[in-house]
Design a protein around this motif. Sequence first.
Motif, PDB file in Angstrom:
ATOM      1  N   GLU B  19       1.010  -1.152   0.094  1.00 34.15           N
ATOM      2  CA  GLU B  19      -0.039  -0.027   0.168  1.00 34.15           C
ATOM      3  C   GLU B  19       0.851   1.246  -0.097  1.00 34.15           C
ATOM      4  OE1 GLU B  19      -3.027  -0.554  -0.546  1.00 34.15           O
ATOM      5  OE2 GLU B  19      -3.183  -2.575   0.299  1.00 34.15           O
ATOM      6  N   ASP B  20       0.207   2.307  -0.223  1.00 36.00           N
ATOM      7  CA  ASP B  20       1.072   3.704  -0.415  1.00 36.00           C
ATOM      8  C   ASP B  20       1.582   4.088   1.204  1.00 36.00           C
ATOM      9  OD1 ASP B  20       0.132   4.157  -2.832  1.00 36.00           O
ATOM     10  OD2 ASP B  20      -1.455   5.187  -2.366  1.00 36.00           O
ATOM     11  N   THR B  25      -1.017  -5.702   2.375  1.00 39.88           N
ATOM     12  CA  THR B  25      -2.406  -6.151   2.836  1.00 39.88           C
ATOM     13  C   THR B  25      -2.332  -7.381   2.215  1.00 39.88           C
ATOM     14  OG1 THR B  25      -3.430  -3.859   2.169  1.00 39.88           O
ATOM     15  CG2 THR B  25      -4.657  -6.041   2.110  1.00 39.88           C
ATOM     16  N   ARG B 102      -3.364  -6.806   7.517  1.00 41.14           N
ATOM     17  CA  ARG B 102      -2.376  -6.043   6.976  1.00 41.14           C
ATOM     18  C   ARG B 102      -1.287  -5.980   7.969  1.00 41.14           C
ATOM     19  NH1 ARG B 102      -6.349  -1.753   5.491  1.00 41.14           N
ATOM     20  NH2 ARG B 102      -6.501  -2.197   3.159  1.00 41.14           N
TER      21      ARG B 102
END
Lengths: 359, 129
Positions: B19-20, B25, B102
Motif C-alpha cells: 500500500e501507499d 495487505t 495488513r
Amino acid sequence: MLKQTPLNQRHRDANAKLVDFSGWEMPIHYGSQIEEHHTVRRDAGMFDVSHMLPVDLKGEGARDFLRRLVANNVDKLQSTGKALYTCMLHEGGGVVDDLIVYFLNESWFRLVVNAGCADKDLAWMETQRDALAPGLSLTPRRDLSMIAIQGPRAAEKLWQAMPGTQELAGPLKPFNAVVVGDMFVARTGYTGEDGFEIMLPNKAAPYFWMALLEAGVKPCGLGARDTLRLEAGMNLYGQDMDERTTPLESGLAWTVDLKSERDFIGKDALLRLPRDKQLVGLKLVDRGVLRNHQAVFTAAGPGEITSGSFSPTLNASIALARVPASVQPGDTVEVEIRDKRLKAVVVKYPFVRNGKALI
Amino acid sequence: MTIPANLKYAKSHEWARLEDDGTVTVGITHHAQDLLGDMVFVENPTVGRQLAAGEECAVVESVKAASDVYAPIAGEVVAANADVEGSPESINQDAYAAWMFRLKPANPADLDGLMDAAAYQAHVESEAH
C-alpha cells in the motif's frame, strides 16, 4: 483408474468438480455446495448415487435368510414395496454396513448397500448364504443407475419430468417403493426432505437426468448430500459407525430388534457388550467449525466427533459425537479445535427436518 | 479468472499488496478459494502480533475443510478485516477484494522474494499435475 457412473458426462457438462469417492469419480459440487444444500431444503435437487449397489436376493426362503443376516426385523416388511433401514453386523456386533432392504415378494428382496462397502458386503452375504441358504441367489445390479430427487418440490417436478409416474408413485408413503415399467421408484432419501430414489437401466439414466434438468431439478453434489444428511441426523458408514462400533453406540438402537426371539448375526455380542457410549448431537456455541475426529471433553469423560460440519440451514456448526452414555441434552461440553477448547452444547437430533430447524 | 498483475504471491496461495503507506495487505488467492469451496469461517491474527515469514497466522474454513494461512513476509499485524470474518463468503465472491489482514513489513524488500503473477500462474499449473 476411477470408476465412472453412466452420468459422468452429464456431470462434466454441468461443470462439476469431480473427486475420488470410494474409488468412484463423483461430483462433489457443481459450483456452490451451500446453494445446492438450500436448493434441496427449499425446492428440488438431484444426486447421482449410482455408485451405490443394488443387490437382488432371490429364491425360496429369502425372508428367513434376512432374519438371520440383518439386525432389524424384516418381518416388519409385509406389503409389496415396503423398505426397511437396517445394519448388517458381524458376530462381534460391529457394523459391516448399513443398508435398505426392499420387499418385492417372498422370493425377491432388493438390498441397497454403500459404494465403499459393496465388494466386502457381497463377499460377506455370499459366505452367509453358502452356510445358511445355498439355494438363494445374490445378484449385484451394476446394470442399474440410481438418481435421488429430493426436496419439497421433488414430487411435482418428477411428475413433470416423467409423465405417468404420478399415477403409480404419487400414492407412495415414505419408505415404500413401486416398480414403474423398468424403473424402481422408492420414496426414500438421505436428506430429511420428501423425495425419491429411482433405480433404472444404465442406458436410460442420462436421458432421465436430462428430463429432470428440464423440469427444473438442480444437480447437487455429494458435498451437499453430506451436510443435508448430517442436519437430518442420518449416520454415514465409515464415520459414525463401522466394524469397530455397534449400532447401539451409534444412535441406531431404533434399527436393532432385540425384543423378538429371532437370532441374528451379532445379537449375542450386542446383549453382552457394555452400553457405555452413545451418539449425541452437538451445536458449537463459540465461533469455529466442528470436524470429524475432534476430541470432545464432557463431565463424564472424553468423546470424539464422528461427523462435524457447517450447517447451512442453521448457519452454525453441528456434529454427531460419540460420548459417555450419561451425557444429557443441554449439557455443555468442550471440543478441541486447533489446540483451543471451544464450547458446544449437547442437543437432540435430527437438527433439521422438512426444511425446518428443530434445535 | 486472471491473476492480478499488481499483486505478489506466496507458494502457499496468499496474495500481498504493497500500500501507499508502506503496509502490506494480505488475502488468499482466487485459486485457493476455488480449491476450498464455500467459505464459512475466517480467523485473523490479532493486531500487534509479530509474524515471521511463513508462519501460520490465520485460518480459513470452507464447508469441506480447514486451511491454514501463512504470513507471506515477516512483520507486525496492524489491521485485521472484521468484515471478512463476518462474511467469509466474500472470499468466494472476490478473493482479491476480501483482504484478511495488513502487515507492517519488517523489511519491505522481502516483497521482492515473492512471485509475480506470471510465476504464480506457473506455480498453480505445476500443482495441478
